[in-house]
Write an enzyme that holds these catalytic residues in place. Sequence first.
Site, PDB file in Angstrom:
ATOM      1  N   ASP A  42      33.635  10.553  12.197  1.00 12.77           N
ATOM      2  CA  ASP A  42      34.585  10.970  13.232  1.00 12.77           C
ATOM      3  C   ASP A  42      35.548   9.817  13.505  1.00 12.77           C
ATOM      4  O   ASP A  42      35.111   8.704  13.802  1.00 12.77           O
ATOM      5  CB  ASP A  42      33.818  11.350  14.504  1.00 12.77           C
ATOM      6  CG  ASP A  42      34.700  11.994  15.561  1.00 12.77           C
ATOM      7  OD1 ASP A  42      35.803  11.485  15.820  1.00 12.77           O
ATOM      8  OD2 ASP A  42      34.271  12.997  16.148  1.00 12.77           O
ATOM      9  N   SER A  97      35.183  15.811  22.560  1.00  7.92           N
ATOM     10  CA  SER A  97      35.815  14.516  22.749  1.00  7.92           C
ATOM     11  C   SER A  97      35.641  14.066  24.206  1.00  7.92           C
ATOM     12  O   SER A  97      34.517  13.988  24.693  1.00  7.92           O
ATOM     13  CB  SER A  97      37.286  14.620  22.337  1.00  7.92           C
ATOM     14  OG  SER A  97      37.871  13.360  22.193  1.00  7.92           O
ATOM     15  N   HIS A 157      37.306  14.963  13.584  1.00  4.61           N
ATOM     16  CA  HIS A 157      36.925  14.818  14.989  1.00  4.61           C
ATOM     17  C   HIS A 157      36.278  16.107  15.490  1.00  4.61           C
ATOM     18  O   HIS A 157      36.946  17.138  15.582  1.00  4.61           O
ATOM     19  CB  HIS A 157      38.175  14.475  15.802  1.00  4.61           C
ATOM     20  CG  HIS A 157      37.907  14.195  17.243  1.00  4.61           C
ATOM     21  ND1 HIS A 157      36.789  13.529  17.687  1.00  4.61           N
ATOM     22  CD2 HIS A 157      38.636  14.484  18.358  1.00  4.61           C
ATOM     23  CE1 HIS A 157      36.836  13.416  18.996  1.00  4.61           C
ATOM     24  NE2 HIS A 157      37.943  13.994  19.431  1.00  4.61           N
TER      25      HIS A 157
END
Length: 525
Positions: free
Chosen positions: A463, A234, A491
């Site tokens: 995602d 991320s 994710h």
Amino acid sequence: MMRCSGGNRTGAALLAAALLASAGSACSAKGEVRLPADGASPVPPAADGAATQAPSAALAPYYTQKIAWTACKDGFECGKVSVPLDYAAPEGERIEISLVRLPATGERIGSIVLNPGGPGGSGIEYARAAKTVLSPDVLARFDTVGFDPRGVGQSAPVRCLSGAQLDKFIGLDGTPDSPAEVDALAAGAEEFAQGCEAKSAKLLPHVGTVNAARDMDVMRAALGDQGLTYLGKSYGTYLGAVYADLFPTKVRALVLDGALDPALAPVPAINSAQARGFEVALRSFITDCFKQTSCPFPVKTTDAALDRISALLKTADQHPLRNGTGDSRKIDESWTTLGIVTALYDRRSWPVLRMALDQAFQGDGTTLLRLGDILVDRKKDGTYSNQTEANMAINCVDHPYPTSTSAYEEAAETAQRESPRFGSYVMWGSLPCEYWPVKPTTTDQALKAPGAPPILVVGTERDPATPYEWAKALASQLSSGVLLSFDGDGHTAYRTGSNCIDEAVDRYLITRTPPKPNTLCPKVT
């Protein structure tokens, strides 16, 4: 981006599973500008395409320090590295970056440094889950190293608000539909910014990602590694890409999983894309839900189920759901949305989301509230880690933001039309940056990292938090970027159930051999 942090899906999945058991269960590329290794402002690329790698004389003492490791439970060792508060004045005040290390169990190659995302996620807590985060093969060959970036957790943490104040801030109506609600949201955003200035003014100008990347190079040297081996998820992909752009010849192997697009600007575009990502994930959840006996939707079309969720959010906005936790929070639209968002981060949390929605449709929001608490790292005693505060502090100096509430209002209206469940909520989440006491220190720009060895960018097609197009964009921007794609949900991709992804990542980390560009790993059934 949103007011909640978006990185530690592993923690969310594990805690969501525990809930189930206990209940019965950031694109337009601008000119390619290099980030400086020692300065405060972007500079043009060097003529030979390589960044200066040798530290200055003033920084040399930081690069030659040794880490004093001490045992700290479960086979881990804890240590600290000293770094300048301000890299433009390295002889001045210092801060300490806290680390944990789990020694390799086999023939050691070096260290692998982890970042779970956020910004604001604790790399120390993430590394403590090393046996879930990394494969046995990687654990055998590398010392696993987690660290809290500057401003986060145990590393000179930013502080802004009390637990009660954070409860109030997170519970503010994130989809204001009257001037009074807009005013209340703006007042809360201003209070947040003022609290950060009152408690952390000295830190705020220096918590940006460029400085965190410089800290990682000091750590690399202190760990004794010639090149950095890194797994970032991320926001951690942005941190890794900035590192590669600053120190391309100090890269050994970087895995950037669930990528941000560094060139996506201005910030309303980042928020809009993220909101659309959550809409895509919600549709995927509903499609799967219809196949499950526990699906709480009485309807059998995706659009009808989406309308049911919209009605739930509208109801919570007007009449908060029941709260069975024993605290006084009202489970309004914001807390309800946050709970849904949390479970969308990880497919393994979908059974919990089915249960939570079933309860919510009957007026009980307790499980949704507990899910939301996971994402913002709220403890049962009402205290918080500093994840939410660090998230805002880092984002507000990393990106330029709108400078008027009217600009946010206009952007939120547009986002809401595109993403009816999440658009306004995500857009308004950045509002404190309008009032931030320090200006952004970087601009959104493509990162090329010329001269770096192959860098592996991993993207998941559905995602929710970092849309797949961001991974494609980052891989294309990096001069040596290699895209590995996953036909999946949730994710990030590594260590979430795909043998194809795991084998490709492990091979790259251990041998530095990337998969063929644009490899697509199939959906896990």
